[in-house]
Design an enzyme around this catalytic site. Structure first.
Site, PDB file in Angstrom:
ATOM      1  N   SER A   1       0.859  -1.190   0.000  1.00 23.68           N
ATOM      2  CA  SER A   1       0.000   0.000   0.000  1.00 23.68           C
ATOM      3  C   SER A   1       0.895   1.241   0.000  1.00 23.68           C
ATOM      4  CB  SER A   1      -0.857  -0.006   1.272  1.00 23.68           C
ATOM      5  OG  SER A   1      -1.489   1.238   1.471  1.00 23.68           O
TER       6      SER A   1
ATOM      7  N   TYR B   1      -1.781  -0.605  10.265  1.00 21.44           N
ATOM      8  CA  TYR B   1      -1.822  -1.038   8.857  1.00 21.44           C
ATOM      9  C   TYR B   1      -0.493  -0.707   8.167  1.00 21.44           C
ATOM     10  CZ  TYR B   1      -3.716  -1.250   4.042  1.00 21.44           C
ATOM     11  OH  TYR B   1      -3.957  -1.535   2.718  1.00 21.44           O
TER      12      TYR B   1
HETATM   13  N1  LIG Z   1      -8.690  -0.637  -1.660  1.00 18.89           N
HETATM   14  C1  LIG Z   1      -7.683   0.158  -1.364  1.00 18.89           C
HETATM   15  O1  LIG Z   1      -7.821   1.391  -1.343  1.00 18.89           O
HETATM   16  C2  LIG Z   1      -6.319  -0.409  -1.076  1.00 18.89           C
HETATM   17  C3  LIG Z   1      -5.239   0.468  -1.005  1.00 18.89           C
HETATM   18  C4  LIG Z   1      -3.974  -0.009  -0.758  1.00 18.89           C
HETATM   19  C5  LIG Z   1      -3.784  -1.372  -0.586  1.00 18.89           C
HETATM   20  N2  LIG Z   1      -4.847  -2.225  -0.644  1.00 18.89           N
HETATM   21  C6  LIG Z   1      -4.580  -3.647  -0.434  1.00 18.89           C
HETATM   22  O2  LIG Z   1      -5.059  -4.388  -1.541  1.00 18.89           O
HETATM   23  C7  LIG Z   1      -5.472  -5.682  -1.104  1.00 18.89           C
HETATM   24  C8  LIG Z   1      -6.898  -5.955  -1.566  1.00 18.89           C
HETATM   25  O3  LIG Z   1      -7.723  -4.941  -1.041  1.00 18.89           O
HETATM   26  P1  LIG Z   1      -9.243  -4.717  -1.465  1.00 18.89           P
HETATM   27  O4  LIG Z   1      -9.462  -3.267  -1.470  1.00 18.89           O
HETATM   28  O5  LIG Z   1      -9.585  -5.515  -2.668  1.00 18.89           O
HETATM   29  O6  LIG Z   1      -9.944  -5.302  -0.145  1.00 18.89           O
HETATM   30  P2  LIG Z   1     -11.326  -6.053   0.086  1.00 18.89           P
HETATM   31  O7  LIG Z   1     -11.609  -5.911   1.539  1.00 18.89           O
HETATM   32  O8  LIG Z   1     -12.350  -5.608  -0.886  1.00 18.89           O
HETATM   33  O9  LIG Z   1     -10.932  -7.572  -0.243  1.00 18.89           O
HETATM   34  C9  LIG Z   1     -10.002  -8.262   0.556  1.00 18.89           C
HETATM   35  C10 LIG Z   1     -10.205  -9.745   0.393  1.00 18.89           C
HETATM   36  O10 LIG Z   1      -9.276 -10.409   1.288  1.00 18.89           O
HETATM   37  C11 LIG Z   1      -9.980 -11.476   1.913  1.00 18.89           C
HETATM   38  N3  LIG Z   1      -9.364 -11.856   3.202  1.00 18.89           N
HETATM   39  C12 LIG Z   1      -9.398 -11.196   4.385  1.00 18.89           C
HETATM   40  N4  LIG Z   1      -8.782 -11.923   5.334  1.00 18.89           N
HETATM   41  C13 LIG Z   1      -8.348 -13.063   4.743  1.00 18.89           C
HETATM   42  C14 LIG Z   1      -7.652 -14.218   5.190  1.00 18.89           C
HETATM   43  N5  LIG Z   1      -7.276 -14.367   6.467  1.00 18.89           N
HETATM   44  N6  LIG Z   1      -7.367 -15.191   4.291  1.00 18.89           N
HETATM   45  C15 LIG Z   1      -7.758 -15.077   3.002  1.00 18.89           C
HETATM   46  N7  LIG Z   1      -8.426 -14.020   2.503  1.00 18.89           N
HETATM   47  C16 LIG Z   1      -8.719 -13.031   3.375  1.00 18.89           C
HETATM   48  C17 LIG Z   1     -11.410 -10.949   2.095  1.00 18.89           C
HETATM   49  O11 LIG Z   1     -12.318 -12.020   2.293  1.00 18.89           O
HETATM   50  C18 LIG Z   1     -11.628 -10.190   0.797  1.00 18.89           C
HETATM   51  O12 LIG Z   1     -12.186 -11.002  -0.218  1.00 18.89           O
HETATM   52  C19 LIG Z   1      -5.293  -5.704   0.410  1.00 18.89           C
HETATM   53  O13 LIG Z   1      -4.063  -6.300   0.753  1.00 18.89           O
HETATM   54  C20 LIG Z   1      -5.282  -4.223   0.772  1.00 18.89           C
HETATM   55  O14 LIG Z   1      -4.609  -3.976   1.974  1.00 18.89           O
HETATM   56  C21 LIG Z   1      -6.110  -1.779  -0.892  1.00 18.89           C
END
Ligand SMILES: NC(=O)c1ccc[n+]([C@@H]2O[C@H](COP(=O)([O-])OP(=O)(O)OC[C@H]3O[C@@H](n4cnc5c(N)ncnc54)[C@H](O)[C@@H]3O)[C@@H](O)[C@H]2O)c1
Length: 269
Positions: A149, A162
């Site tokens: 991130s 985080y």
């Molecule tokens: N959306 C953003 O703005 C953003 C920004 C920077 C980084 N990220 C990173 O991108 C990645 C995806 O984010 P997103 O926005 O799609 O999130 P999201 O919450 O929409 O999806 C995350 C997925 O991870 C799964 N998950 C959670 N705990 C888990 C576990 N223990 N084992 C297996 N799966 C698990 C959830 O069930 C979900 O399907 C994450 O690592 C997040 O930190 C997201």
């Protein structure tokens, strides 16, 4: 073969964590459209299998995988190799967000975010390297892409826990990259650093920001975060998935240990 073919993923097999929705699901769609076979994984629930079924392009399958459980990892990688014959690409995408002033984050919350965001990525790298290295079950080398991130590079209010987890992903990535390079494994490992991307996680991030900042409306918060990206908009999952596709492909054959900010310029300011 033309240069453009280096960006295709035909003949490669990928495992994606947290693939039921959001960025992970879009990575699955983009990798499959580029020709890869995709093993989608997530926590148990109906969304993951439905997402896998909806994917066109390459072959897609689904398997439960809680990234904190090493046995799940071993079983999911075995299933990928028995279904598709190989494992070439791992996208460590699963992650959670916990928001709050550092003075208020409980030790249990801190441990939970580290268990999923850091231990989960460590277990994935460990088991993928075991499968991909020359004496492994898949043995073809490969590409590991860890989703970190912008918060793994710079500080953001109410995201210290985080940030700690995503910063660990950044340097874990570099360690794996250098080690695998020096050991001649043919495995590359890179991190991707998204800005704010429109997913369920971002929606929850806005709601919590509104409460913590005492802002009048969600629109106010959305404006603040739009302006954080010099390019003038927030991200969409496709922005991240396209970067992942590039790093997964042979077009990125000389890129390892890199941190790719896909953030509309946030960390350039
Ligand atoms: N959306 C953003 O703005 C953003 C920004 C920077 C980084 N990220 C990173 O991108 C990645 C995806 O984010 P997103 O926005 O799609 O999130 P999201 O919450 O929409 O999806 C995350 C997925 O991870 C799964 N998950 C959670 N705990 C888990 C576990 N223990 N084992 C297996 N799966 C698990 C959830 O069930 C979900 O399907 C994450 O690592 C997040 O930190 C997201």
């Amino acid at each position: 073969m033309s240069d453009a073919d280096d960006f295709r993923l035909d003949g490669k097999a990928a495992l994606i964590t947290g693939g039921a929705r959001g960025i992970g699901a879009e990575c699955a769609r983009v990798l499959a459209a580029a020709g890869a076979d995709v093993m989608l994984t997530d926590l148990p629930g109906p969304t993951g299998p439905a997402t896998a079924e909806s994917i066109a392009g390459g072959r897609a399958a689904y398997r439960d995988l809680d990234v904190t459980r090493e046995q799940d990892w071993i079983a999911a990688i075995d299933a990928t190799i028995s279904t598709f014959g190989r494992l070439d690409i791992l996208v460590n995408n699963a992650g959670i967000e916990i928001m709050g002033e550092i003075a208020d984050v409980s030790q249990d919350e801190f441990r939970r975010i580290m268990a999923i965001n850091v231990e989960g990525v460590y277990l994935g790298c460990k088991q993928a390297v075991r499968a991909m290295r020359p004496r492994g079950r898949s043995a073809g080398g490969g590409s590991i892409i860890n989703i970190s991130s912008v918060a793994g590079m710079v500080g953001v209010p109410w995201l210290s826990a985080y940030s700690a987890s995503k910063g660990a992903v950044r340097t874990l990535t570099k360690g794996v990259a250098v080690e695998c390079g020096r050991l001649g494994y043919g495995i590359r490992c890179n991190s991707v650093h998204p800005g704010v991307v429109a997913t369920e996680m971002a929606e929850s991030f806005f709601r919590k920001n509104q409460a913590l900042a005492g802002a009048e409306s969600l629109e106010q918060i959305a404006t603040v975060f739009t302006q954080a990206h010099p390019i003038g908009r927030m991200g969409v999952p496709r922005d991240i998935a396209n970067a992942v596709r590039f790093l997964a492909s042979d077009a990125a054959a000389w890129i390892t240990g890199a941190e790719l900010a896909v953030d509309g310029g946030w960390t350039a300011t």
